[in-house]
Design a protein around this motif. Structure first.
Motif, PDB file in Angstrom:
ATOM      1  N   SER A   1      78.839  42.831  65.375  1.00 49.90           N
ATOM      2  CA  SER A   1      77.437  43.200  65.551  1.00 49.90           C
ATOM      3  C   SER A   1      76.604  42.691  64.385  1.00 49.90           C
ATOM      4  CB  SER A   1      77.313  44.727  65.648  1.00 49.90           C
ATOM      5  OG  SER A   1      75.966  45.110  65.795  1.00 49.90           O
TER       6      SER A   1
ATOM      7  N   HIS B   1      66.269  43.307  63.327  1.00 47.36           N
ATOM      8  CA  HIS B   1      67.648  43.064  62.904  1.00 47.36           C
ATOM      9  C   HIS B   1      67.767  43.535  61.458  1.00 47.36           C
ATOM     10  CE1 HIS B   1      70.923  40.520  61.257  1.00 47.36           C
ATOM     11  NE2 HIS B   1      71.420  40.522  62.479  1.00 47.36           N
TER      12      HIS B   1
ATOM     13  N   LEU C   1      69.245  47.283  68.778  1.00 46.06           N
ATOM     14  CA  LEU C   1      70.223  46.959  67.735  1.00 46.06           C
ATOM     15  C   LEU C   1      69.861  47.663  66.430  1.00 46.06           C
ATOM     16  CD1 LEU C   1      72.564  45.253  66.504  1.00 46.06           C
ATOM     17  CD2 LEU C   1      70.834  43.499  66.010  1.00 46.06           C
TER      18      LEU C   1
END
Length: 253
Positions: free
Chosen positions: A93, A127, A153
């Motif tokens: 990830s 991110h 995310l």
């Protein structure tokens, strides 16, 4: 398209772009993240838009990467490219770009119609290191890229209204700083994306700047590209192309 194809090939050939070690990959992300640019995006000026998607086979040992170009006004498919490949970087990830972008770049090389904007099924600035797969791709080929993801995310947000077109900001910071963009700016919170309702009373999508676009223009374009379904048409078509490949490949096996 030749210029984009050449840039894609150059990015693939540069060994520095593809470290084997995850720690080196994080260091490479931090270095390249400084090259991300935000520029105004006028959705009215976009003629062709390419959707990008990656799909994995059983056991994640094989993948297919698709690039599908649509006419931004009619949403008709004008070009497609698909690449089958074996991933060479671990599934980690936050580091998907190192695993998925090599086949995506090869798919882009196979296009004959030049897109004005790419839409990636993933994140850009939303991110931990502000360098998701959409930003990664945009920097490597120096092209406008929007991230439009199906789930979160990184970042905090609240849900927008139920009507189509409603949105809320995604921020890097405290969860209570997500209700209004003015207080966010005043309090120094960092806006990293938008939670956008593309279809009424349906789960939203998560839009973020990849490279050479701005957030407002990106969200506007994503909404235009989603007249009927939750997922933008370019990504839907790329996903469908990957699915067709998986089905045919499974039948061959």
């Amino acid at each position: 398209m030749d210029d984009i194809a050449e840039r894609a090939a150059k990015a693939l050939d540069n060994a520095e772009n593809w470290p084997d070690d995850p720690k080196e990959a994080v260091a490479r992300q931090r270095l390249l993240a400084d090259r991300v640019r935000t520029e105004p995006l006028d959705p009215d000026s976009v003629r062709h838009v390419a959707g990008l998607d990656v799909s994995y086979g059983v056991g994640d040992k094989e993948l297919a990467a698709a690039a599908v170009v649509l006419d931004a006004r009619t949403l008709e498919v004008v070009d497609t490219s698909l690449i089958a490949d074996t991933p060479s970087f671990p599934y980690i990830s936050g580091l998907f770009g190192f695993r998925e972008l090599p086949p995506v770049l090869r798919a882009i090389e196979g296009l004959s119609v030049s897109p004005d904007v790419f839409v990636s099924d993933g994140f850009g600035l939303a991110h931990p290191r502000r360098f998701g797969v959409a930003s990664h791709l945009g920097v490597l080929i120096d092209a406008p890229v929007i991230g439009s993801a199906k789930s979160v995310l990184y970042g905090r947000n609240s849900m927008p209204g139920e009507e189509r077109g409603s949105w809320k900001p995604m921020v890097a910071g405290r969860s209570e700083l997500v209700e209004d963009t003015e207080p966010l700016a005043a309090q120094g919170a960092e806006v990293i994306g938008r939670v956008l309702r593309t279809r009424a009373r349906t789960r939203p999508v998560y839009v973020s700047v990849g490279h050479r676009v701005d957030l407002a223009g990106s969200a506007d374009l994503i909404l235009r590209l989603s007249p009927k379904y939750r997922i933008p048409e370019p990504i839907r078509h790329a996903d469908r192309l990957c699915g067709q490949y998986r089905k045919e490949h499974a039948a061959d096996g």
